[in-house]
Design a protein around this motif. Structure first.
Motif, PDB file in Angstrom:
ATOM      1  N   LEU A   1       0.874  -1.164   0.000  1.00 19.93           N
ATOM      2  CA  LEU A   1       0.000   0.000   0.000  1.00 19.93           C
ATOM      3  C   LEU A   1       0.916   1.220   0.000  1.00 19.93           C
ATOM      4  O   LEU A   1       1.831   1.299   0.822  1.00 19.93           O
ATOM      5  CB  LEU A   1      -0.880  -0.029   1.249  1.00 19.93           C
ATOM      6  N   TYR A   2       0.676   2.136  -0.925  1.00 20.65           N
ATOM      7  CA  TYR A   2       1.471   3.362  -1.034  1.00 20.65           C
ATOM      8  C   TYR A   2       0.550   4.566  -0.797  1.00 20.65           C
ATOM      9  O   TYR A   2      -0.323   4.839  -1.620  1.00 20.65           O
ATOM     10  CB  TYR A   2       2.089   3.479  -2.432  1.00 20.65           C
ATOM     11  N   PRO A   3       0.724   5.281   0.319  1.00 21.17           N
ATOM     12  CA  PRO A   3      -0.118   6.454   0.570  1.00 21.17           C
ATOM     13  C   PRO A   3       0.439   7.754  -0.040  1.00 21.17           C
ATOM     14  O   PRO A   3      -0.115   8.818   0.195  1.00 21.17           O
ATOM     15  CB  PRO A   3      -0.145   6.543   2.101  1.00 21.17           C
ATOM     16  N   PHE A   4       1.533   7.670  -0.809  1.00 22.14           N
ATOM     17  CA  PHE A   4       2.122   8.844  -1.455  1.00 22.14           C
ATOM     18  C   PHE A   4       2.482   9.943  -0.468  1.00 22.14           C
ATOM     19  O   PHE A   4       2.291  11.126  -0.728  1.00 22.14           O
ATOM     20  CB  PHE A   4       1.215   9.383  -2.576  1.00 22.14           C
ATOM     21  N   SER A   5       2.979   9.532   0.689  1.00 27.92           N
ATOM     22  CA  SER A   5       3.454  10.472   1.697  1.00 27.92           C
ATOM     23  C   SER A   5       4.478   9.755   2.554  1.00 27.92           C
ATOM     24  O   SER A   5       4.282   8.594   2.905  1.00 27.92           O
ATOM     25  CB  SER A   5       2.298  10.941   2.588  1.00 27.92           C
ATOM     26  N   GLY A   6       5.556  10.433   2.893  1.00 25.71           N
ATOM     27  CA  GLY A   6       6.570   9.843   3.767  1.00 25.71           C
ATOM     28  C   GLY A   6       6.327  10.121   5.234  1.00 25.71           C
ATOM     29  O   GLY A   6       7.094   9.663   6.079  1.00 25.71           O
ATOM     30  N   GLN A   7       5.256  10.846   5.557  1.00 27.96           N
ATOM     31  CA  GLN A   7       4.999  11.206   6.956  1.00 27.96           C
ATOM     32  C   GLN A   7       3.990  10.309   7.667  1.00 27.96           C
ATOM     33  O   GLN A   7       4.073  10.116   8.871  1.00 27.96           O
ATOM     34  CB  GLN A   7       4.468  12.647   7.043  1.00 27.96           C
ATOM     35  N   ILE A   8       3.043   9.757   6.938  1.00 30.34           N
ATOM     36  CA  ILE A   8       1.914   9.055   7.560  1.00 30.34           C
ATOM     37  C   ILE A   8       2.333   7.789   8.292  1.00 30.34           C
ATOM     38  O   ILE A   8       2.020   7.607   9.472  1.00 30.34           O
ATOM     39  CB  ILE A   8       0.842   8.725   6.498  1.00 30.34           C
ATOM     40  N   LEU A   9       3.037   6.892   7.623  1.00 33.52           N
ATOM     41  CA  LEU A   9       3.382   5.605   8.244  1.00 33.52           C
ATOM     42  C   LEU A   9       4.308   5.763   9.452  1.00 33.52           C
ATOM     43  O   LEU A   9       4.064   5.130  10.484  1.00 33.52           O
ATOM     44  CB  LEU A   9       3.953   4.639   7.202  1.00 33.52           C
ATOM     45  N   PRO A  10       5.348   6.621   9.380  1.00 32.23           N
ATOM     46  CA  PRO A  10       6.176   6.795  10.580  1.00 32.23           C
ATOM     47  C   PRO A  10       5.366   7.269  11.794  1.00 32.23           C
ATOM     48  O   PRO A  10       5.632   6.853  12.919  1.00 32.23           O
ATOM     49  CB  PRO A  10       7.211   7.842  10.149  1.00 32.23           C
ATOM     50  N   GLU A  11       4.342   8.100  11.558  1.00 29.00           N
ATOM     51  CA  GLU A  11       3.506   8.583  12.666  1.00 29.00           C
ATOM     52  C   GLU A  11       2.671   7.464  13.272  1.00 29.00           C
ATOM     53  O   GLU A  11       2.216   7.568  14.408  1.00 29.00           O
ATOM     54  CB  GLU A  11       2.578   9.704  12.182  1.00 29.00           C
ATOM     55  N   MET A  12       2.440   6.389  12.514  1.00 23.64           N
ATOM     56  CA  MET A  12       1.624   5.263  12.984  1.00 23.64           C
ATOM     57  C   MET A  12       2.481   4.042  13.286  1.00 23.64           C
ATOM     58  O   MET A  12       1.968   2.926  13.335  1.00 23.64           O
ATOM     59  CB  MET A  12       0.590   4.909  11.912  1.00 23.64           C
ATOM     60  N   SER A  13       3.776   4.240  13.481  1.00 26.09           N
ATOM     61  CA  SER A  13       4.711   3.112  13.595  1.00 26.09           C
ATOM     62  C   SER A  13       4.306   2.088  14.651  1.00 26.09           C
ATOM     63  O   SER A  13       4.481   0.893  14.437  1.00 26.09           O
ATOM     64  CB  SER A  13       6.129   3.610  13.841  1.00 26.09           C
ATOM     65  N   GLU A  14       3.747   2.528  15.770  1.00 29.16           N
ATOM     66  CA  GLU A  14       3.362   1.575  16.820  1.00 29.16           C
ATOM     67  C   GLU A  14       2.276   0.615  16.340  1.00 29.16           C
ATOM     68  O   GLU A  14       2.256  -0.548  16.722  1.00 29.16           O
ATOM     69  CB  GLU A  14       2.901   2.317  18.076  1.00 29.16           C
ATOM     70  N   GLU A  15       1.382   1.105  15.488  1.00 26.51           N
ATOM     71  CA  GLU A  15       0.302   0.257  14.974  1.00 26.51           C
ATOM     72  C   GLU A  15       0.763  -0.656  13.852  1.00 26.51           C
ATOM     73  O   GLU A  15       0.045  -1.566  13.466  1.00 26.51           O
ATOM     74  CB  GLU A  15      -0.842   1.138  14.460  1.00 26.51           C
ATOM     75  N   LEU A  16       1.941  -0.403  13.307  1.00 27.87           N
ATOM     76  CA  LEU A  16       2.431  -1.153  12.153  1.00 27.87           C
ATOM     77  C   LEU A  16       3.376  -2.274  12.559  1.00 27.87           C
ATOM     78  O   LEU A  16       4.033  -2.869  11.706  1.00 27.87           O
ATOM     79  CB  LEU A  16       3.151  -0.211  11.179  1.00 27.87           C
ATOM     80  N   GLY A  17       3.409  -2.594  13.844  1.00 22.78           N
ATOM     81  CA  GLY A  17       4.355  -3.573  14.366  1.00 22.78           C
ATOM     82  C   GLY A  17       4.378  -4.909  13.652  1.00 22.78           C
ATOM     83  O   GLY A  17       5.427  -5.518  13.505  1.00 22.78           O
ATOM     84  N   GLY A  18       3.238  -5.381  13.185  1.00 23.12           N
ATOM     85  CA  GLY A  18       3.188  -6.692  12.543  1.00 23.12           C
ATOM     86  C   GLY A  18       3.503  -6.671  11.051  1.00 23.12           C
ATOM     87  O   GLY A  18       3.415  -7.680  10.380  1.00 23.12           O
ATOM     88  N   TYR A  19       3.903  -5.506  10.542  1.00 25.57           N
ATOM     89  CA  TYR A  19       4.115  -5.349   9.102  1.00 25.57           C
ATOM     90  C   TYR A  19       5.505  -4.804   8.807  1.00 25.57           C
ATOM     91  O   TYR A  19       6.093  -4.111   9.612  1.00 25.57           O
ATOM     92  CB  TYR A  19       3.076  -4.378   8.503  1.00 25.57           C
ATOM     93  N   SER A  20       5.970  -5.120   7.622  1.00 27.26           N
ATOM     94  CA  SER A  20       7.203  -4.515   7.119  1.00 27.26           C
ATOM     95  C   SER A  20       6.794  -3.192   6.477  1.00 27.26           C
ATOM     96  O   SER A  20       5.836  -3.149   5.709  1.00 27.26           O
ATOM     97  CB  SER A  20       7.833  -5.457   6.088  1.00 27.26           C
ATOM     98  N   TRP A  21       7.509  -2.131   6.792  1.00 29.02           N
ATOM     99  CA  TRP A  21       7.159  -0.850   6.189  1.00 29.02           C
ATOM    100  C   TRP A  21       8.374   0.056   6.097  1.00 29.02           C
ATOM    101  O   TRP A  21       9.366  -0.149   6.787  1.00 29.02           O
ATOM    102  CB  TRP A  21       6.028  -0.174   6.965  1.00 29.02           C
TER     103      TRP A  21
END
Length: 119
Positions: free
Chosen positions: A68-88
């Motif tokens: 999934l590409y949200p076309f922003s470099g800021q969104i996923l780092p801000e949600m890093s705790e929720e992304l624990g089970g995924y490679s990102w």
């Protein structure tokens, strides 16, 4: 009848394997709910949904994962705790048919991106 340009999201998804297509189509459906005015097009060479001419979402199947590409470099780092089970990485969330991204998380990522586009 609208002409759909080559390489658009709908056309791309038609070529994805069935199990993966269902997952990617669900993400695209959420994006269309949040941004019914989104248009199909291309951003950074990927089939994408565009809002106000800006990349909103792309979903792709690769040999090793779905992305999934949200076309922003800021969104996923801000949600890093929720992304624990995924490679990102800052611009890409990688997952699989066995470990899909929950709709609630997809919705948060896309709502955040939409807010940034519409600022």
């Amino acid at each position: 009848m609208n002409h759909v340009p080559m390489g658009t999201v709908t056309e791309y998804l038609e070529g994805v394997s069935e199990a993966n297509r269902r997952i990617l189509e669900r993400i695209v459906r959420i994006a269309r709910e949040l941004a019914p005015d989104a248009e199909e097009g291309v951003s950074y060479g990927m089939p994408a949904l565009l809002v106000d001419g800006k990349g909103f979402l792309s979903v792709l199947e690769t040999k090793k994962h779905l992305a999934l590409y949200p076309f922003s470099g800021q969104i996923l780092p801000e949600m890093s705790e929720e992304l624990g089970g995924y490679s990102w990485s800052p611009g890409t969330l990688r997952f699989s048919a066995d470990n899909p991204v929950p709709d609630s998380l997809v919705r948060r990522i896309l709502e955040t991106r939409l807010a940034a586009i519409r600022k």
